[in-house]
Write an enzyme that holds these catalytic residues in place. Sequence first.
Site, short mmCIF file in Angstrom:
data_model
loop_
_atom_site.label_atom_id
_atom_site.label_comp_id
_atom_site.label_asym_id
_atom_site.label_seq_id
_atom_site.Cartn_x
_atom_site.Cartn_y
_atom_site.Cartn_z
N HIS A 82 0.86 -1.19 0.00
CA HIS A 82 0.00 0.00 0.00
C HIS A 82 0.89 1.23 0.00
CE1 HIS A 82 -3.35 2.67 0.76
NE2 HIS A 82 -2.53 3.30 1.57
N ASP A 161 -16.11 1.93 5.70
CA ASP A 161 -15.02 2.86 5.37
C ASP A 161 -15.45 3.80 4.25
OD1 ASP A 161 -12.24 3.89 5.23
OD2 ASP A 161 -12.37 3.02 3.24
N ARG A 168 -15.72 12.15 6.17
CA ARG A 168 -14.47 12.79 6.60
C ARG A 168 -13.98 13.79 5.56
NH1 ARG A 168 -10.69 8.07 7.01
NH2 ARG A 168 -9.14 9.66 7.42
N SER A 183 -8.84 3.10 8.19
CA SER A 183 -9.37 3.15 6.83
C SER A 183 -8.50 2.31 5.89
CB SER A 183 -9.43 4.61 6.37
OG SER A 183 -9.67 4.70 5.01
N LYS A 187 -9.26 -2.05 4.62
CA LYS A 187 -9.36 -2.46 3.20
C LYS A 187 -8.30 -3.49 2.86
CE LYS A 187 -9.52 1.88 2.21
NZ LYS A 187 -9.61 3.24 1.79
N1 URA Z 1 -6.43 6.69 2.13
C1 URA Z 1 -7.44 5.94 2.62
O1 URA Z 1 -7.82 4.93 2.04
N2 URA Z 1 -8.02 6.35 3.77
C2 URA Z 1 -7.63 7.43 4.47
O2 URA Z 1 -8.19 7.72 5.50
C3 URA Z 1 -6.57 8.22 3.92
C4 URA Z 1 -5.98 7.82 2.74
#
Ligand code: URA
Length: 410
Positions: A82, A161, A168, A183, A187
């Site tokens: 990631h 999320d 957010r 978050s 995922k």
């Molecule tokens: N990327 C995400 O997937 N979530 C966040 O909160 C910030 C960046």
Amino acid sequence: MHVPTVIERKRDGAELSPNEIGALIDGFTRGEIPAYQMSAWAMAVFFRGMTPDETEALTKAMLQSGRTLRYPEGSPPKVDKHSTGGIGDKVSLVLAPLLACDEVWVPMISGRGLGITGGTLDKLESIPGFCVDLEEARALRQLENIGLFMIGQTADICPADKALYALRDVTGTVPSSPLIIASILSKKLAENLDRLVLDVKFGSGAFMKTREEAAGLAHGMKTIGERMGVRISHRLSPMEEPLGKTVGNALEVAEAVATLRGRGPNDLETLILDLAAEVANATRDQLARWLHSGAAWEKFIALTEAQGGDAGALEKITEHHRAPFVRPFLASHSGRVARMDAGTLGRAALLLGAGRARTEDTIDPAVGFSGIKKVGAEVAPNEPLLFVHARREADLAAALSMLGKGVAIA
Ligand code: URA
């Protein structure tokens, strides 16, 4: 549960229990807790933070709001990467097929670009026919056949999320470490991984501006991820200048193809090998051999074909997506490139249409920058420092004027 009391407790700095956090996320996902209460809670978290126990409970609750991938008994280790996002970051396009040359599976679920950083899905979609929305059964068959897939987040993966991030985004509560950690990790954990490597970027073209902030986020993600059974490693990578020599969707695919053919820029290839070595079974030397022998390129062709893309178009992607206006940005005098500011190039790329200011915006795959000189390169007067690819003449002029503020020769 009395939601106002939970919000007040967080506002006053109390630690919420896993049950309270679970009930909050569950109620919100079911539509029983309204957005105004959830936003107030997110703002309380923004100011008060969360303990590791709370962050873990939030990550679990978001993960459990949807489905997780399931694999056959005895299948190879599942690995992924990631990135917190940067300018010219086309790492995934090379790293995923490279890792799939190893005895691992790469179930990569990526995002679209928002703001100045581009998304892997947008880049893949510049390949004619490439489909990023695969049914889970088809995606799993693809793992068995070629060891990787690259798809977008489906509606049933971490729906909490998706809904919370949308709130957010409009309530000033994105830059909260526990909310970011939960978050991102929820995922990635939905992919049911064994190992994850994080590329945490810092600098003008990244979300985190300093190395210290990036190290703090990496430490938080590692703590929570490992509590939840995933081996997490990380790299902190600078993002003061773009990665590689291109910015923009089709232009970055072309650079990824060159890298897969063993002709990539040094900074890009080094970062890819560093990240891959963190999660692969194979050594870094073996990974480099797969990159230079054409094995990773063959995997990328197999991936493109498996997902409906036209592999024949890969090596002429910039002919397929050709911007009408291509102009050099010239050096005014001789010297060394002292600044090629990633943030400025990112904002100029957004202005050209390479990214999205809002989720519903469409992106233009042809526009962006190529031939970007690296910091430290020697240049002669009137030598191109980069080429601007624009759809309209007015965009070209605006981008050239913006670049003047972010590029310097010493
Ligand atoms: N990327 C995400 O997937 N979530 C966040 O909160 C910030 C960046």
